[in-house]
Design an enzyme around this catalytic site. Structure first.
Site, short mmCIF file in Angstrom:
data_model
loop_
_atom_site.label_atom_id
_atom_site.label_comp_id
_atom_site.label_asym_id
_atom_site.label_seq_id
_atom_site.Cartn_x
_atom_site.Cartn_y
_atom_site.Cartn_z
N ARG A 214 0.80 -1.22 0.00
CA ARG A 214 0.00 0.00 0.00
C ARG A 214 0.84 1.27 0.00
O ARG A 214 1.93 1.30 0.55
CB ARG A 214 -0.93 0.00 1.22
N HIS B 135 -0.85 -2.44 -4.50
CA HIS B 135 -0.21 -3.31 -5.49
C HIS B 135 -0.11 -2.70 -6.89
O HIS B 135 -0.37 -3.37 -7.89
CB HIS B 135 -0.92 -4.66 -5.55
N HIS C 40 2.80 -12.54 -5.83
CA HIS C 40 1.69 -12.72 -4.89
C HIS C 40 1.12 -14.13 -4.99
O HIS C 40 -0.05 -14.34 -5.30
CB HIS C 40 0.60 -11.69 -5.18
N ASP D 45 -2.22 -10.23 8.31
CA ASP D 45 -1.91 -9.43 7.12
C ASP D 45 -0.92 -8.38 7.57
O ASP D 45 -1.28 -7.22 7.81
CB ASP D 45 -3.17 -8.81 6.53
N GLU E 128 4.97 -12.52 0.78
CA GLU E 128 5.39 -11.60 -0.26
C GLU E 128 6.67 -10.88 0.16
O GLU E 128 6.64 -10.04 1.06
CB GLU E 128 4.28 -10.59 -0.54
#
Length: 352
Positions: free
Chosen positions: A89, A114, A188, A258, A320
């Site tokens: 982000r 992304h 991803h 996350d 990631e």
């Protein structure tokens, strides 16, 4: 008698025609008992077949069946795709570089996620087979023009794919820009070591080589602070089942994990290890990047995928490798790529 191939092979086939009329091809890379299918649309991993402890092969990568599904306009969770120009982000979809403020596209208003509306995951990459250091590698190439999604500079990107003789899927990212810009590339992929259609990953064991995470607000935007993981649900410094702390109240606003981990060490280092006791598969993630985002597939909900599979919450995990998210807005200049300088990073997913 060896049951696996010992020579890296690459096969090209036509996959589908994109909405624009351009052909999209699929490349199959095979070596050391592993087979990876990569398509030129978005650099997506369609399939990753890996043997278990008994030599039984299963597809451990979550994905969709058709290009039409990827181009449907629905949220497909970036399944298996190459991400750029900037992974993760950008808060407020703006940043200052030099003496200029850039406003980039807002695909997650008021932020960018992304790479924007048409990130690298939605572009058709050119492909070629290149011999590098005596071995054939799949090279995906893309040119992102000056101003695309609000970023400065024409950015030229090459991503080399290779399966090593010891069972590692190796990605090397190379990029150069004619103007100062931001560049933070990642892949991803979502993995389920029991097979992409085998349920959730909560009983997988995970270890992450990071003592700190990037603190985030309710919208997953970094605050600029880092938080020690010791004694919290974020602590994966020792291997533990993902289920152990997934219900912790600190994770409730995000429905699970996350979060960006700040990795220990420099250079090519072991960032994470995932294990499944059920299948016996182990995956190590090695990277030259300083951070890794652990996302647990929190928002899958009866999502119909390849082969008739249905992905529900926690169907797969993503790891990631990246620079710290929104670092440019918090004094972290890692993602700045100066004009003429070469961006070069490596990530290896090693299976055993």
């Amino acid at each position: 008698m060896l049951w696996y191939t010992i020579i890296m092979k690459i096969q090209k086939d036509f996959w589908a025609k994109a909405k624009c009329g351009e052909a999209v091809d699929v490349y199959t890379l095979s070596n050391a008992g592993i087979a990876l299918k990569v398509v030129t649309y978005g650099g997506i991993w369609l399939e990753l077949k890996v043997p278990d402890s008994k030599g039984q092969v299963a597809d451990v990568a979550l994905s969709l069946d058709t290009l039409a599904e990827y181009q449907s306009g629905e949220d497909v969770f970036y399944l298996g795709a190459l991400i750029g120009r900037v992974a993760n982000r950008i808060g407020g979809a703006k940043f200052k570089l030099g003496d200029k403020t850039y406003n980039v596209s807002t695909n997650r208003p008021p932020n960018q996620l992304h790479g924007g509306e048409i990130g690298f995951d939605k572009r058709i990459w050119s492909a070629s087979i290149q011999k590098v250091d005596g071995v054939d590698k799949l090279k995906l190439s893309l040119v992102s023009p000056d101003g695309e999604e609000g970023y400065s500079g024409t950015l030229k990107v090459d991503v080399y794919h290779y399966i090593t003789d010891d069972g590692g899927v190796e990605l090397e990212y190379v990029a150069v820009s004619d103007k100062d810009t931001l560049c933070n590339l990642t892949q991803h992929n979502y993995f389920n070591l029991d097979g992409h259609n085998s349920g959730d990953i909560l009983e997988h064991e995970l270890q992450i080589n990071g003592d700190y995470v990037t603190e985030i607000d309710k919208d997953l935007i970094p605050t600029g602070k880092k938080t020690a993981v010791k004694g919290t649900a974020f602590d994966f410094t020792k291997s533990k089942k993902i289920s152990k702390d997934v219900g912790d109240p600190i994770l409730a606003p995000f429905k699970g994990y996350d979060v960006n981990y700040i990795l220990n060490g420099k250079g090519l280092k072991k960032a994470a290890v995932v294990k499944s006791q059920k299948s016996g598969r182990v995956m190590e993630v090695w990277t030259t990047k300083p951070s890794i985002q652990f996302y647990g597939g929190n928002y899958f909900d009866k999502f119909r995928a390849k082969g008739g599979a249905v992905y529900n919450q926690y169907a797969g995990l993503a790891l990631e490798t990246q620079f710290a998210p929104d670092g440019i807005n918090h004094g972290d200049n890692d993602a700045i790529l100066k004009a003429g300088e070469v961006y070069r990073h490596k990530t290896v997913y090693k299976f055993g």
